[in-house]
Scaffold this motif. Structure first.
Motif, PDB file in Angstrom:
ATOM      1  N   TRP A  46      12.748  10.198  -5.035  1.00  0.00           N
ATOM      2  CA  TRP A  46      13.325   9.031  -4.362  1.00  0.00           C
ATOM      3  C   TRP A  46      12.238   8.074  -3.898  1.00  0.00           C
ATOM      4  O   TRP A  46      12.448   6.857  -3.865  1.00  0.00           O
ATOM      5  CB  TRP A  46      14.229   9.463  -3.214  1.00  0.00           C
ATOM      6  N   LYS A  47      11.080   8.589  -3.541  1.00  0.00           N
ATOM      7  CA  LYS A  47       9.961   7.707  -3.214  1.00  0.00           C
ATOM      8  C   LYS A  47       9.511   6.953  -4.463  1.00  0.00           C
ATOM      9  O   LYS A  47       9.230   5.744  -4.398  1.00  0.00           O
ATOM     10  CB  LYS A  47       8.789   8.511  -2.636  1.00  0.00           C
ATOM     11  N   ARG A  48       9.443   7.650  -5.584  1.00  0.00           N
ATOM     12  CA  ARG A  48       9.025   6.986  -6.811  1.00  0.00           C
ATOM     13  C   ARG A  48      10.047   5.914  -7.211  1.00  0.00           C
ATOM     14  O   ARG A  48       9.679   4.797  -7.578  1.00  0.00           O
ATOM     15  CB  ARG A  48       8.842   7.998  -7.954  1.00  0.00           C
ATOM     16  N   SER A  92       9.752   2.850  -5.030  1.00  0.00           N
ATOM     17  CA  SER A  92       8.559   2.030  -5.238  1.00  0.00           C
ATOM     18  C   SER A  92       8.777   0.925  -6.262  1.00  0.00           C
ATOM     19  O   SER A  92       7.990  -0.024  -6.324  1.00  0.00           O
ATOM     20  CB  SER A  92       7.369   2.906  -5.648  1.00  0.00           C
ATOM     21  N   VAL A  93       9.857   1.035  -7.062  1.00  0.00           N
ATOM     22  CA  VAL A  93      10.191  -0.056  -7.988  1.00  0.00           C
ATOM     23  C   VAL A  93      11.482  -0.773  -7.594  1.00  0.00           C
ATOM     24  O   VAL A  93      11.598  -1.992  -7.757  1.00  0.00           O
ATOM     25  CB  VAL A  93      10.291   0.439  -9.448  1.00  0.00           C
ATOM     26  N   VAL A  94      12.440  -0.044  -7.059  1.00  0.00           N
ATOM     27  CA  VAL A  94      13.713  -0.665  -6.685  1.00  0.00           C
ATOM     28  C   VAL A  94      13.523  -1.701  -5.577  1.00  0.00           C
ATOM     29  O   VAL A  94      14.313  -2.639  -5.454  1.00  0.00           O
ATOM     30  CB  VAL A  94      14.749   0.410  -6.280  1.00  0.00           C
ATOM     31  N   ILE A  95      12.462  -1.592  -4.824  1.00  0.00           N
ATOM     32  CA  ILE A  95      12.180  -2.604  -3.799  1.00  0.00           C
ATOM     33  C   ILE A  95      12.021  -3.999  -4.418  1.00  0.00           C
ATOM     34  O   ILE A  95      12.225  -5.016  -3.757  1.00  0.00           O
ATOM     35  CB  ILE A  95      10.919  -2.227  -2.987  1.00  0.00           C
ATOM     36  N   PHE A  96      11.740  -4.067  -5.723  1.00  0.00           N
ATOM     37  CA  PHE A  96      11.558  -5.358  -6.393  1.00  0.00           C
ATOM     38  C   PHE A  96      12.825  -5.863  -7.073  1.00  0.00           C
ATOM     39  O   PHE A  96      12.765  -6.768  -7.904  1.00  0.00           O
ATOM     40  CB  PHE A  96      10.417  -5.259  -7.409  1.00  0.00           C
ATOM     41  N   THR A  97      13.980  -5.306  -6.722  1.00  0.00           N
ATOM     42  CA  THR A  97      15.245  -5.771  -7.287  1.00  0.00           C
ATOM     43  C   THR A  97      15.864  -6.844  -6.389  1.00  0.00           C
ATOM     44  O   THR A  97      15.312  -7.246  -5.375  1.00  0.00           O
ATOM     45  CB  THR A  97      16.236  -4.607  -7.438  1.00  0.00           C
ATOM     46  N   ARG A  98      17.047  -7.305  -6.811  1.00  0.00           N
ATOM     47  CA  ARG A  98      17.863  -8.256  -6.051  1.00  0.00           C
ATOM     48  C   ARG A  98      17.054  -9.495  -5.640  1.00  0.00           C
ATOM     49  O   ARG A  98      16.369 -10.095  -6.447  1.00  0.00           O
ATOM     50  CB  ARG A  98      18.501  -7.560  -4.846  1.00  0.00           C
ATOM     51  N   THR A 127       6.140 -11.129  -8.734  1.00  0.00           N
ATOM     52  CA  THR A 127       6.116 -10.721 -10.134  1.00  0.00           C
ATOM     53  C   THR A 127       4.944  -9.793 -10.433  1.00  0.00           C
ATOM     54  O   THR A 127       5.128  -8.723 -11.037  1.00  0.00           O
ATOM     55  CB  THR A 127       6.049 -11.947 -11.057  1.00  0.00           C
ATOM     56  N   ALA A 128       3.755 -10.179 -10.049  1.00  0.00           N
ATOM     57  CA  ALA A 128       2.573  -9.370 -10.352  1.00  0.00           C
ATOM     58  C   ALA A 128       2.660  -7.989  -9.721  1.00  0.00           C
ATOM     59  O   ALA A 128       2.391  -6.969 -10.375  1.00  0.00           O
ATOM     60  CB  ALA A 128       1.311 -10.097  -9.883  1.00  0.00           C
ATOM     61  N   GLN A 129       3.070  -7.959  -8.457  1.00  0.00           N
ATOM     62  CA  GLN A 129       3.168  -6.667  -7.768  1.00  0.00           C
ATOM     63  C   GLN A 129       4.279  -5.805  -8.373  1.00  0.00           C
ATOM     64  O   GLN A 129       4.136  -4.590  -8.500  1.00  0.00           O
ATOM     65  CB  GLN A 129       3.431  -6.885  -6.283  1.00  0.00           C
ATOM     66  N   GLY A 130       5.393  -6.447  -8.733  1.00  0.00           N
ATOM     67  CA  GLY A 130       6.500  -5.714  -9.334  1.00  0.00           C
ATOM     68  C   GLY A 130       6.140  -5.145 -10.685  1.00  0.00           C
ATOM     69  O   GLY A 130       6.462  -3.983 -10.997  1.00  0.00           O
ATOM     70  N   LEU A 131       5.465  -5.929 -11.517  1.00  0.00           N
ATOM     71  CA  LEU A 131       5.059  -5.430 -12.831  1.00  0.00           C
ATOM     72  C   LEU A 131       4.055  -4.285 -12.692  1.00  0.00           C
ATOM     73  O   LEU A 131       4.106  -3.311 -13.457  1.00  0.00           O
ATOM     74  CB  LEU A 131       4.458  -6.567 -13.658  1.00  0.00           C
ATOM     75  N   ALA A 132       3.155  -4.394 -11.733  1.00  0.00           N
ATOM     76  CA  ALA A 132       2.199  -3.309 -11.505  1.00  0.00           C
ATOM     77  C   ALA A 132       2.912  -2.030 -11.084  1.00  0.00           C
ATOM     78  O   ALA A 132       2.572  -0.924 -11.532  1.00  0.00           O
ATOM     79  CB  ALA A 132       1.176  -3.721 -10.450  1.00  0.00           C
ATOM     80  N   ALA A 133       3.925  -2.178 -10.225  1.00  0.00           N
ATOM     81  CA  ALA A 133       4.698  -1.015  -9.780  1.00  0.00           C
ATOM     82  C   ALA A 133       5.443  -0.382 -10.952  1.00  0.00           C
ATOM     83  O   ALA A 133       5.495   0.847 -11.085  1.00  0.00           O
ATOM     84  CB  ALA A 133       5.676  -1.424  -8.681  1.00  0.00           C
ATOM     85  N   ARG A 168       0.833  -1.206   0.000  1.00  0.00           N
ATOM     86  CA  ARG A 168       0.000   0.000   0.000  1.00  0.00           C
ATOM     87  C   ARG A 168       0.866   1.253   0.000  1.00  0.00           C
ATOM     88  O   ARG A 168       0.566   2.242  -0.689  1.00  0.00           O
ATOM     89  CB  ARG A 168      -0.940   0.003   1.212  1.00  0.00           C
ATOM     90  N   MET A 169       1.933   1.226   0.777  1.00  0.00           N
ATOM     91  CA  MET A 169       2.800   2.401   0.869  1.00  0.00           C
ATOM     92  C   MET A 169       3.503   2.677  -0.458  1.00  0.00           C
ATOM     93  O   MET A 169       3.520   3.814  -0.932  1.00  0.00           O
ATOM     94  CB  MET A 169       3.833   2.219   1.980  1.00  0.00           C
ATOM     95  N   ILE A 170       4.089   1.648  -1.077  1.00  0.00           N
ATOM     96  CA  ILE A 170       4.820   1.910  -2.318  1.00  0.00           C
ATOM     97  C   ILE A 170       3.875   2.246  -3.463  1.00  0.00           C
ATOM     98  O   ILE A 170       4.253   2.964  -4.394  1.00  0.00           O
ATOM     99  CB  ILE A 170       5.751   0.735  -2.690  1.00  0.00           C
ATOM    100  N   ASP A 171       2.630   1.767  -3.388  1.00  0.00           N
ATOM    101  CA  ASP A 171       1.633   2.173  -4.373  1.00  0.00           C
ATOM    102  C   ASP A 171       1.416   3.681  -4.306  1.00  0.00           C
ATOM    103  O   ASP A 171       1.343   4.367  -5.333  1.00  0.00           O
ATOM    104  CB  ASP A 171       0.331   1.417  -4.121  1.00  0.00           C
TER     105      ASP A 171
END
Length: 238
Positions: free
Chosen positions: A144-146, A149-155, A164-170, A132-135
């Motif tokens: 940096w917030k933006r 919201s996507v870099v959290i899905f790295t590594r 995958t679904a949440q990362g692609l949506a982000a 909810r927060m990164i959305d």
């Protein structure tokens, strides 16, 4: 009790440069640098992590905020490393203080470290609240917030195949962002998400090529793709 002044003194003692002169060259939009290797900053964080963990959560955040207000890249990274080393015992999800921390960031490197060291463990511990927060961060004026919201899905998060679904949506929320550093964050997230769930992410990258989104995103996303397959995808045009 661990005081902010003790942390700052320990950090500055590792620098051979004059702090006063360095502060004179500090930009309001960037950090000044103490010339300390990241490995040494990490070592310092490990040295003080136990003392920080002995403090109540609000005091830990206060110490980290003091470090972020120091103005140096190294102090900002020390704050993030310390928070990361002590985040595993977080008893609840504290969005206001997490936002108070990221609102003080001045660069992409400390933002990325925050995502990997702090936000990724919190995503596993409090997935609904984190998502909810990164959305909401995707629409923030703070670049940096933006990016976060996507870099959290790295590594490891991306490579796990669990998000995958949440990362692609982000990523979809930011594919048309005007900020180059945000777009690079999208590309990085796609590259790492592909490691965990190759086919749907690769199909999405093909779609992005057809839509004509910035090549900054798709070229970064395709870093692991080589040979004829890469050539075929790059041949796709709007």
């Amino acid at each position: 009790m661990l005081e902010s002044s003790k942390l700052v003194a320990a950090l500055e003692s590792l620098s051979s440069r004059s702090i006063r002169e360095l502060r004179k060259s500090c930009s309001t939009d960037d950090y000044f640098h103490l010339g300390i290797a990241t490995a040494k900053v990490r070592q310092l964080a490990r040295r003080f992590a136990r003392q920080l963990s002995d403090l109540p959560w609000e005091m830990r955040i206060a110490r980290c905020v003091d470090l972020l207000d120091h103005g140096s890249d190294e102090a900002a990274h020390l704050a993030v490393f310390l928070l990361g080393l002590t985040i595993s015992d977080a008893r609840s999800f504290d969005r206001p203080n997490l936002e108070a921390v990221i609102d003080r960031f001045r660069g992409w490197s400390v933002t990325d470290a925050f995502c990997i060291e702090v936000l990724q463990p919190l995503l596993r511990a409090f997935p609904d609240a984190m998502l909810r927060m990164i959305d909401a961060w995707a629409d923030a004026s703070n670049r940096w917030k933006r990016r976060a919201s996507v870099v959290i899905f790295t590594r490891k998060i991306g490579a796990s195949g669990e998000y995958t679904a949440q990362g692609l949506a982000a990523c979809e929320r930011l594919v048309n962002d005007s900020d180059d550093l945000v777009r690079k964050g999208v590309g990085w997230a796609l590259k790492d998400l592909m490691r965990g769930d190759r086919e749907p992410v690769l199909a999405y990258v093909r779609e992005l090529r057809r839509r004509g989104v910035s090549s900054v995103i798709t070229l970064y996303a395709l870093k692991d793709i080589v040979g004829d397959e890469r050539k075929q995808i790059l041949s796709i045009s709007p």
